[in-house]
Structure formats: structure tokens, C-alpha cells
Write an enzyme that holds these catalytic residues in place. Structure first.
Site, PDB file in Angstrom:
ATOM      1  N   TYR A 293       0.852  -1.187   0.000  1.00  0.00           N
ATOM      2  CA  TYR A 293       0.000   0.000   0.000  1.00  0.00           C
ATOM      3  C   TYR A 293       0.890   1.240   0.000  1.00  0.00           C
ATOM      4  CZ  TYR A 293      -3.727  -3.242   1.457  1.00  0.00           C
ATOM      5  OH  TYR A 293      -4.613  -4.285   1.554  1.00  0.00           O
TER       6      TYR A 293
ATOM      7  N   PHE B 176     -13.117  -5.071   1.021  1.00  0.00           N
ATOM      8  CA  PHE B 176     -14.206  -4.427   0.271  1.00  0.00           C
ATOM      9  C   PHE B 176     -15.539  -4.722   0.967  1.00  0.00           C
ATOM     10  CE2 PHE B 176     -16.222  -3.642  -4.146  1.00  0.00           C
ATOM     11  CZ  PHE B 176     -16.215  -2.284  -3.931  1.00  0.00           C
TER      12      PHE B 176
ATOM     13  N   GLY C  76     -23.984  -1.756  -3.926  1.00  0.00           N
ATOM     14  CA  GLY C  76     -24.545  -1.827  -5.271  1.00  0.00           C
ATOM     15  C   GLY C  76     -26.030  -1.579  -5.356  1.00  0.00           C
TER      16      GLY C  76
END
Length: 289
Positions: free
Chosen positions: A69, A214, A219
Site C-alpha cells: 500500500y 471491500f 450496489g
């Protein structure tokens, strides 16, 4: 202010990773405190430091990062913000993905590379031992026994406390367990994407921490009139908070690690630990996908 209000992460309950690393189940994922494409420094390094410090203030005791990262930017910011670390803070990091630019990720599992990255993570984080060290991806070009054998050596040397895996199947977990004890699995999983259901169930049966990355993807479920939207209105919560509350309810081994680069968004995410879904609400969200 009551402690539950001041440190809402405590409402998520606790879990012992590997039987001895006690963490509050709602943690923080430190990928988004880097630059665009998880590459380079963040636009506002001071805000990244504030986010990390605020996470701990809110009761977060589990922070997940990786050498890739940035690379290393996330680990270095964690040290800047939080070192010397609180006794109850568990920092997990990973190695096994290399970077050649923004959004580019390539697995490398050569033993000498994994050892080098562990040594660098120890230095960047300012740790004498990494509590949980995860193989970020299994490298198909290197025998699994070589990859995990090196991590087992690092554990034997006291440089890491426990070993975890990321993005693996049940068969891969079992193959890894035959080489060295595994205490955690980090796979993509959220209320809208449950392709790792079999892996989660395996983790439940074998008391392995399941760390969904995640975790907030909602959605279609969050559209006006959708199940997340309707239940969120009843709770005075956001769809993202409901998605996290669903994960916490889904399994006692679940350790969600929502990430953000904003203090306001962090506070919203951590408040999800205080959202209690009814049986009917949980069932409605479960059946929605």
C-alpha cells in the site's frame, strides 16, 4: 459521554485471533490512506494521520495494512500516527504483491523476497514482532511450501506472531495448514458479493478469523426503495452502516475492516457497530442477493 458512545467500535464484540490476539471485531483497513491507485503519498498526509488517531480513539484495536500500500506509505503513516502503540492495538500487515505503478499488483512469493519485506515492514511499522503477517497472494510460480515455509521460519525467529492468508480457496487453506498453522483468511466478501461463502463457513468451523476486504459494497441493494435503503431509513442509518452491521451479525469470526481517508467517513463506519439488526431485517438483507 458514555464509553459506548465515545468508543463505538467496542459494540462490535471481541474475537481472539489465533487464540491470543484479542481485538474488537470492527477494525480499520489502511489501504485508502495512500495516493490514487494505492500509489504514493496521500493528497493530505495530515488528514491520514488524523484518521488513524481517530480510529483508535473510537475504540478500534485492529488495523490491517500491507507493504504494497504505497508501497510502504500506509505502514509509515501508521507509525507516524500511532507509535508507540497502545498495548491493545493489533497491527496486521501483508507481503507477496509487488507494485510497478498505480493499480498494478503482481504476486511474488520467493522466500528471500518475503523475508526482505517482513524485515522492511518491521522497520517501517516500528515493531519488534508483527502480530499477524499475511501472505497477500499465493504466487503460482513458487511452491506453496517455500512461501509458507519462510513465514514459518520468521515466526520461529519471533519476527511474526501468527500467519494469515489472503484470497484463497478452502483447498488452499487446507494445503497451507499442512505446512504451518494458519489463523486468518482475508477474502473479498460483502452483503452483495458472497462468492467466498464456503471459505467463511470453513473459517467458522475451524475458528479462523475471516477478514472481509471491500466490506461496504452495496450496489443495487442501496438504491432508493431497495432493501438496504428501506431498513436504513427505519434505523436512521446509512446503507454502508447496514452493510457492516450485516457482516458483524453474519458470523462471530468476521472482522470487517472498512477503510477511508476521511475522519467523517471513519466515524460513520465505526458507528455501524452500534446498529442492531432484527432477525427479520437480517433475513431480508441475506435473501436480497
Amino acid at each position: 459521554m458514555a464509553d459506548a458512545d465515545a468508543r463505538p467500535a467496542k459494540a462490535s464484540g471481541t474475537y481472539r485471533i489465533g487464540g491470543d490476539l484479542s481485538v474488537d471485531r470492527l477494525g480499520y483497513g489502511a489501504m485508502q490512506i495512500t495516493g490514487p491507485g494505492v500509489w504514493g503519498d496521500p493528497k493530505d498526509p495530515a488528514e491520514a494521520v488524523r484518521v488513524l488517531r481517530r480510529a483508535v480513539e473510537l475504540g478500534v484495536t485492529f488495523i490491517d495494512t500491507a507493504d504494497s500500500y504505497g508501497p510502504f506509505v500506509s505502514e509509515q503513516l501508521i507509525r507516524e500516527a500511532l507509535h508507540p502503540y497502545a498495548d491493545d492495538l493489533v497491527i496486521a500487515t501483508k507481503a507477496g504483491l509487488t507494485r510497478s505503478g498505480p493499480h498494478d499488483w503482481r504476486p511474488v512469493g520467493r522466500p528471500e523476497y518475503l523475508r526482505q519485506q517482513c524485515e522492511l515492514s518491521l522497520r517501517h511499522l516500528g515493531l519488534e514482532q508483527i502480530p499477524l503477517y499475511q501472505l497477500h497472494r499465493i504466487d503460482p510460480k513458487v511452491p506453496l511450501a517455500d512461501q509458507l515455509g519462510e513465514l514459518a521460519l520468521l515466526k520461529q525467529e519471533g519476527k511474526i506472531g501468527h500467519i494469515g492468508l489472503s484470497e484463497v480457496s478452502v483447498a488452499e487453506i487446507e494445503a497451507a495448514q499442512a505446512i504451518t498453522p494458519i489463523v486468518s483468511v482475508q477474502n473479498l466478501y460483502n452483503v452483495a458479493n458472497r462468492q467466498s461463502e464456503e471459505v467463511l463457513e470453513y473459517c467458522e468451523r475451524n475458528d479462523l478469523a475471516f477478514i472481509p476486504w471491500f466490506p461496504i459494497a452495496t450496489g443495487e441493494l442501496a438504491k432508493p426503495g431497495g432493501p438496504l435503503d428501506a431498513i436504513a431509513r427505519e434505523h436512521g442509518a446509512t446503507p454502508a452502516q447496514l452493510a457492516l452491521a450485516w457482516l458483524l451479525r453474519r458470523s462471530p469470526v468476521m472482522l470487517p475492516i472498512p477503510g477511508t481517508s476521511s475522519v467523517a467517513h471513519l466515524e460513520e463506519n465505526v458507528a455501524a457497530a452500534q446498529v442492531q439488526l432484527t432477525d427479520d431485517e437480517y433475513a431480508a438483507l441475506t435473501k436480497a442477493v
